[in-house]
Design an enzyme around this catalytic site. Structure first.
Site, PDB file in Angstrom:
ATOM      1  CG  ASP A   5      -0.179   0.205   2.530  1.00 40.29           C
ATOM      2  OD1 ASP A   5       1.072   0.229   2.520  1.00 40.29           O
ATOM      3  OD2 ASP A   5      -0.829   0.365   3.569  1.00 40.29           O
ATOM      4  CG  ASP A  17       1.590   3.163   4.738  1.00 43.28           C
ATOM      5  OD1 ASP A  17       0.530   2.713   5.169  1.00 43.28           O
ATOM      6  OD2 ASP A  17       2.502   2.455   4.260  1.00 43.28           O
ATOM      7  CG  ASP A  57      -3.125   2.660   5.315  1.00 38.12           C
ATOM      8  OD1 ASP A  57      -4.264   2.378   4.911  1.00 38.12           O
ATOM      9  OD2 ASP A  57      -2.323   1.821   5.759  1.00 38.12           O
TER      10      ASP A  57
END
Ligand code: GTP
Ligand code: MN
Ligand code: MN
Length: 343
Positions: A175, A177, A267
């Site tokens: 992902d 962040d 995120d």
């Protein structure tokens, strides 16, 4: 070291916390070595390598493979739990529940009438093929530009930082962040919601799970690393267009895929500015490094560290200036990093 990660994962599925941590620690020590281990003598005296780890390594060095690991890889339960937990929003407990109901494949889960997926899991299945593909550094940078533009359009003085694996220099991640804050305390509260609205207006917000701040200054620090911090945050899935990614490879996707876009997990965390340094340290990771740093604070310095602050024994936390002057926190971080903890 991948073998150690597999052993750790298998222990996690069996809820064996001790062995799970031991294998993760072993994996991070092995990762930090300058070259591959060719004989058992090379790991003599290294920390965190227990009997179990050494036995597995001996097997690999002698036979070129580990029978224990091969047994795990063939195990039906391990395979099913690994597959189920690879879906965004599915943790070991849900995976175990599905396994016990006799389900073995993702298709079976989607066609089983009695299974109620929550919103996060539905998004996890919907974008499964995209978000199970690694995110490249070029893609992370492209998302960084999009988010930076969005954030600065709302608050020109906002501070945005790429954290997680990419801040540690990794080429690929699962992902992307980010940490964002504003110089004026309290203003970060509305900022994140505003950013989410703006991403939605741009048509690139595919999924959003927003969690408000549960931050309470009077609360004692959480010593358990597994507990999430209290900052306002959101777990997103964003749409990234092909033309936005620089570099010859462009988007990471299947060869025959001609959509021109992919979904990426992102995120965003919005700590108040007076907690920014701790949040940055915590969210940069790695998880193992964070765990080690907390252990070091507690055992060697009799202090408590979490993603919000560094606390002395009387439970009063340090301000930035006192932190730099009194605790030498930056020196701990630097020295642990240079000791080669997992990057
Ligand atoms: P990839 O995304 O796989 O590249 O690795 P990563 O290191 O970026 O991992 P991830 O995005 O899962 O998390 C980033 C960092 O946020 C971690 O290294 C942790 O320090 C922090 N973090 C994530 N989840 C938790 C949690 O449950 N508790 C705590 N204390 N920190 C967490
Ligand atoms: Mn990450
Ligand atoms: Mn993350």
């Amino acid at each position: 070291m991948d073998v150690m990660e597999e052993l750790a994962e298998s222990s996690e599925f069996n809820e064996s916390k001790g062995p799970c941590l031991a294998f993760r620690q072993a994996a991070s020590v092995l990762k930090s070595l300058p070259s591959a281990v060719r004989c058992l003598g090379a790991i003599q005296g290294l920390p965190w390598l227990g009997e179990h780890t050494k036995a597995v390594m001996e097997e690999i060095l002698t036979f070129g493979r580990s029978f224990k690991v091969e047994e795990i890889r063939c195990d039906e339960r391990y395979q099913a739990l690994k597959l189920f937990t690879s879906v965004f929003g599915v943790g070991p407990k849900t995976a175990e529940k599905w396994y016990r109901r006799g389900l073995r494949s993702l298709k079976e889960i989607l066609t089983e009438p009695n299974i109620q997926l929550n919103r996060m899991q539905r998004a996890g299945f919907l974008y499964y093929s995209d978000i199970s593909k690694a995110v490249s550094k070029a893609e992370a940078e492209a998302l960084g530009c999009i988010i930076e533009e969005t954030v600065h359009w709302i608050a020109p003085d906002a501070v945005l930082a790429l954290t997680g694996g990419f801040r540690r220099g990794k080429e690929y991640g699962h992902d992307v962040d980010f940490l964002l804050t504003v110089p004026e305390m309290g203003k970060e509260e509305g900022l994140l919601l505003h950013v989410i609205d703006r991403l939605r207006d741009q048509g690139i917000l595919l999924y959003c799970d927003h969690q408000g701040s549960t931050f309470d200054v009077s609360k004692l620090p959480s010593c358990r690393f597994e507990d999430m911090d209290h900052f306002q945050k959101c777990f997103l899935i964003l749409r990234l267009e092909e033309g936005q990614v620089e570099g010859e490879r462009g988007l990471q996707r299947d060869p025959g895929d001609s959509r021109g876009w992919r979904a990426v997990r992102v995120d965003l965390v919005a700590p108040p500015v007076d907690r920014y340094a701790f949040a940055l340290l915590g969210w940069t990771g790695s998880k193992q490094f964070g765990r080690d740093l907390r252990t070091f604070a507690r055992k060697e310095r009799q202090m408590l560290l979490d993603n919000h602050a560094l606390y002395d024994k009387t439970k009063r936390n340090y301000s930035y200036r006192r932190l730099l002057r009194r605790t030498s926190l930056p020196i701990w971080v630097w020295s642990m990093w240079s000791l080669g903890r997992e990057m």
